[in-house]
Motif scaffolding. Structure first.
Motif, PDB file in Angstrom:
ATOM      1  N   ILE A 229       0.834  -1.204   0.000  1.00 26.14           N
ATOM      2  CA  ILE A 229       0.000   0.000   0.000  1.00 26.14           C
ATOM      3  C   ILE A 229       0.865   1.249   0.000  1.00 26.14           C
ATOM      4  CG2 ILE A 229      -1.705   1.314   1.322  1.00 26.14           C
ATOM      5  CD1 ILE A 229      -2.799  -1.354   2.346  1.00 26.14           C
ATOM      6  N   ASP A 230       1.923   1.244   0.823  1.00 32.35           N
ATOM      7  CA  ASP A 230       2.810   2.413   0.907  1.00 32.35           C
ATOM      8  C   ASP A 230       3.523   2.650  -0.419  1.00 32.35           C
ATOM      9  OD1 ASP A 230       2.063   2.754   3.530  1.00 32.35           O
ATOM     10  OD2 ASP A 230       3.830   1.765   4.365  1.00 32.35           O
ATOM     11  N   ARG A 231       3.995   1.568  -1.038  1.00 34.67           N
ATOM     12  CA  ARG A 231       4.713   1.728  -2.311  1.00 34.67           C
ATOM     13  C   ARG A 231       3.799   2.276  -3.402  1.00 34.67           C
ATOM     14  NH1 ARG A 231       7.223  -3.277  -0.990  1.00 34.67           N
ATOM     15  NH2 ARG A 231       5.789  -4.383  -2.376  1.00 34.67           N
ATOM     16  N   GLU A 232       2.566   1.743  -3.466  1.00 37.04           N
ATOM     17  CA  GLU A 232       1.647   2.198  -4.504  1.00 37.04           C
ATOM     18  C   GLU A 232       1.190   3.637  -4.261  1.00 37.04           C
ATOM     19  OE1 GLU A 232       0.982   0.573  -7.355  1.00 37.04           O
ATOM     20  OE2 GLU A 232       2.567  -0.708  -6.533  1.00 37.04           O
ATOM     21  N   THR A 233       1.170   4.040  -2.984  1.00 37.62           N
ATOM     22  CA  THR A 233       0.825   5.434  -2.669  1.00 37.62           C
ATOM     23  C   THR A 233       1.951   6.367  -3.081  1.00 37.62           C
ATOM     24  OG1 THR A 233      -0.526   4.706  -0.784  1.00 37.62           O
ATOM     25  CG2 THR A 233       0.174   7.014  -0.811  1.00 37.62           C
ATOM     26  N   LEU A 234       3.189   5.928  -2.851  1.00 39.03           N
ATOM     27  CA  LEU A 234       4.354   6.780  -3.132  1.00 39.03           C
ATOM     28  C   LEU A 234       4.719   6.828  -4.614  1.00 39.03           C
ATOM     29  CD1 LEU A 234       6.747   5.920  -0.165  1.00 39.03           C
ATOM     30  CD2 LEU A 234       5.803   8.170  -0.714  1.00 39.03           C
ATOM     31  N   ARG A 235       4.385   5.776  -5.361  1.00 40.62           N
ATOM     32  CA  ARG A 235       4.835   5.701  -6.750  1.00 40.62           C
ATOM     33  C   ARG A 235       4.505   6.957  -7.556  1.00 40.62           C
ATOM     34  NH1 ARG A 235       6.240   1.150  -9.374  1.00 40.62           N
ATOM     35  NH2 ARG A 235       5.143  -0.130  -7.843  1.00 40.62           N
ATOM     36  N   PRO A 236       3.255   7.416  -7.605  1.00 42.48           N
ATOM     37  CA  PRO A 236       2.968   8.628  -8.396  1.00 42.48           C
ATOM     38  C   PRO A 236       3.564   9.894  -7.776  1.00 42.48           C
ATOM     39  CG  PRO A 236       1.020   7.926  -7.194  1.00 42.48           C
ATOM     40  CD  PRO A 236       2.019   6.845  -7.023  1.00 42.48           C
ATOM     41  N   LEU A 281      10.463  15.175   2.224  1.00 42.81           N
ATOM     42  CA  LEU A 281       9.571  14.288   2.974  1.00 42.81           C
ATOM     43  C   LEU A 281       8.287  15.000   3.387  1.00 42.81           C
ATOM     44  CD1 LEU A 281      12.193  12.417   5.213  1.00 42.81           C
ATOM     45  CD2 LEU A 281      11.101  11.613   3.112  1.00 42.81           C
ATOM     46  N   GLY A 282       8.387  16.302   3.685  1.00 43.99           N
ATOM     47  CA  GLY A 282       7.199  17.064   4.058  1.00 43.99           C
ATOM     48  C   GLY A 282       6.219  17.129   2.910  1.00 43.99           C
ATOM     49  N   ARG A 283       6.705  17.382   1.690  1.00 46.42           N
ATOM     50  CA  ARG A 283       5.811  17.437   0.529  1.00 46.42           C
ATOM     51  C   ARG A 283       5.166  16.077   0.254  1.00 46.42           C
ATOM     52  NH1 ARG A 283      10.145  19.919  -1.934  1.00 46.42           N
ATOM     53  NH2 ARG A 283      10.206  18.334  -3.589  1.00 46.42           N
ATOM     54  N   LEU A 284       5.958  15.012   0.401  1.00 48.20           N
ATOM     55  CA  LEU A 284       5.411  13.672   0.175  1.00 48.20           C
ATOM     56  C   LEU A 284       4.295  13.346   1.176  1.00 48.20           C
ATOM     57  CD1 LEU A 284       8.660  11.609  -0.580  1.00 48.20           C
ATOM     58  CD2 LEU A 284       6.906  12.331  -2.211  1.00 48.20           C
ATOM     59  N   ARG A 285       4.535  13.683   2.439  1.00 49.09           N
ATOM     60  CA  ARG A 285       3.512  13.421   3.454  1.00 49.09           C
ATOM     61  C   ARG A 285       2.253  14.213   3.189  1.00 49.09           C
ATOM     62  NH1 ARG A 285       8.131  13.579   7.080  1.00 49.09           N
ATOM     63  NH2 ARG A 285       8.490  11.492   7.942  1.00 49.09           N
ATOM     64  N   THR A 286       2.406  15.463   2.787  1.00 49.83           N
ATOM     65  CA  THR A 286       1.261  16.316   2.533  1.00 49.83           C
ATOM     66  C   THR A 286       0.405  15.755   1.387  1.00 49.83           C
ATOM     67  OG1 THR A 286       2.424  18.300   3.292  1.00 49.83           O
ATOM     68  CG2 THR A 286       0.512  18.621   1.834  1.00 49.83           C
ATOM     69  N   HIS A 287       1.075  15.377   0.295  1.00 50.63           N
ATOM     70  CA  HIS A 287       0.326  14.858  -0.871  1.00 50.63           C
ATOM     71  C   HIS A 287      -0.228  13.467  -0.627  1.00 50.63           C
ATOM     72  CE1 HIS A 287       2.642  18.120  -2.885  1.00 50.63           C
ATOM     73  NE2 HIS A 287       1.526  18.219  -3.594  1.00 50.63           N
ATOM     74  N   GLY A 289      -1.560  12.576   2.159  1.00 49.68           N
ATOM     75  CA  GLY A 289      -2.583  12.681   3.199  1.00 49.68           C
ATOM     76  C   GLY A 289      -2.068  12.454   4.587  1.00 49.68           C
ATOM     77  N   GLY A 290      -0.764  12.556   4.811  1.00 52.94           N
ATOM     78  CA  GLY A 290      -0.195  12.418   6.126  1.00 52.94           C
ATOM     79  C   GLY A 290       0.045  11.004   6.554  1.00 52.94           C
ATOM     80  N   ASP A 291      -0.167  10.002   5.662  1.00 52.12           N
ATOM     81  CA  ASP A 291      -0.009   8.600   6.062  1.00 52.12           C
ATOM     82  C   ASP A 291       1.395   8.076   5.824  1.00 52.12           C
ATOM     83  OD1 ASP A 291      -2.648   8.486   6.734  1.00 52.12           O
ATOM     84  OD2 ASP A 291      -3.288   7.905   4.714  1.00 52.12           O
ATOM     85  N   VAL A 292       2.203   8.769   5.051  1.00 55.11           N
ATOM     86  CA  VAL A 292       3.535   8.267   4.730  1.00 55.11           C
ATOM     87  C   VAL A 292       4.531   8.721   5.764  1.00 55.11           C
ATOM     88  CG1 VAL A 292       5.324   8.217   2.978  1.00 55.11           C
ATOM     89  CG2 VAL A 292       2.943   8.252   2.295  1.00 55.11           C
TER      90      VAL A 292
END
Length: 292
Positions: A229-236, A281-287, A289-292
């Protein structure tokens, strides 16, 4: 059988020793007790009491006494109706109480002027209470009332269509006959097996012949699922980073390089690397939804 109830397999009258004796059934229906003694006079007196009871005001003391006498007189009949279904064990007492409730309702609601015999009126009333007992208390899991009602109609509907079509009916054909949605019929078919469920602690046979409980044979949660789930969320999200930002993440999280080593590689200070990582990392977490 009680109105085609889904519990028909349970509600088939229990066949005991004298069930096929022609003299067995008439004993109660024709004014005889379980010992074969004639109770015609007693029943006639009870019917007269019933007529008298309904002619009195609800708060009349005599009415209350007559009501008690009539109920007491017909309790053996209620026991007889309940006993035909062979309910045993802990549920037997509750089942019998349901029959008594039906008898009380029959006594209270019987109309002597309607021209119907009391037992003709009382029998379906008692059976209705027994049906309600099975409908409301014998489901092992919660089933919506609509699905319970459809389940109670499925047996008769299936038998009718099987005879007419000379084959097993489809869900769509059952839905047409029952005037129901095909999805509801499918749910009702699935619900027919929910009157009893197996325990996870009861040993189950395995291929090697040993007895293991179902809970021991059940699979556990796969911890790798969350990684997927984490990988598929981060991929895009990673695709939106610049080549330099991707390189920084690669060095830090895949090559396990320290911030100082990354700084030397890029020709910047460790403090600048720290700020870059924090921003990425802040931008990734924001996009995400705060789950990463």
């Amino acid at each position: 059988m009680i109105g085609g109830d889904a519990t028909a397999a349970v509600l088939v009258p229990h066949q005991r020793g004298r069930a096929h004796d022609p003299a067995f059934e008439p004993r109660i229906g024709h004014g005889r007790d379980r010992h074969g003694r004639d109770r015609t006079d007693q029943r006639a007196a009870a019917l007269r009491s019933l007529d008298r009871m309904h002619s009195l005001a609800p708060d009349d003391a005599e009415r209350s006494a007559l009501r008690t006498a009539v109920i007491t007189e017909y309790m053996p009949y209620a026991r007889y109706v309940a006993g035909r279904y062979g309910v045993r064990g802990q549920a037997a007492e509750d089942f019998l109480q349901s029959a008594y409730v039906g008898l009380v309702k029959a006594v209270d609601h019987f109309d002597p002027g309607f021209g119907t015999g009391f037992l003709t009126f009382a029998t379906p009333t008692i059976l209705g209470e027994l049906k309600r007992y099975f409908r409301d208390t014998t489901w092992a899991v919660h089933v919506p009332r609509r699905i319970q009602e459809l389940s109670s109609e499925l047996r008769d509907a299936t038998e009718t269509l099987s005879q007419d079509l000379n084959r097993a009916p489809t869900v769509q054909e059952l839905a047409v006959l029952l005037a129901a949605d095909p999805g509801e019929v499918a749910d009702a078919i699935g619900a027919t097996g929910l009157h009893a469920v197996g325990s996870l602690d009861v040993p189950a046979a395995t291929e090697d012949g040993s007895g293991s409980s179902p809970v021991d044979l059940m699979g556990a949660d796969d911890r790798g699922i969350q990684n997927v789930i984490d990988r598929e969320t981060l991929r895009p999200l990673l695709a939106t980073l610049s080549a330099r930002e991707k390189e920084i993440l690669l060095m830090r999280f895949f090559r396990s390089m320290t911030q100082t080593e990354i700084g030397k590689e890029l020709g910047v200070s460790q403090m600048q690397v720290s700020r870059l990582l924090t921003g990425i990392l802040g931008r990734l977490r924001t996009h995400a939804g705060g789950d990463v």
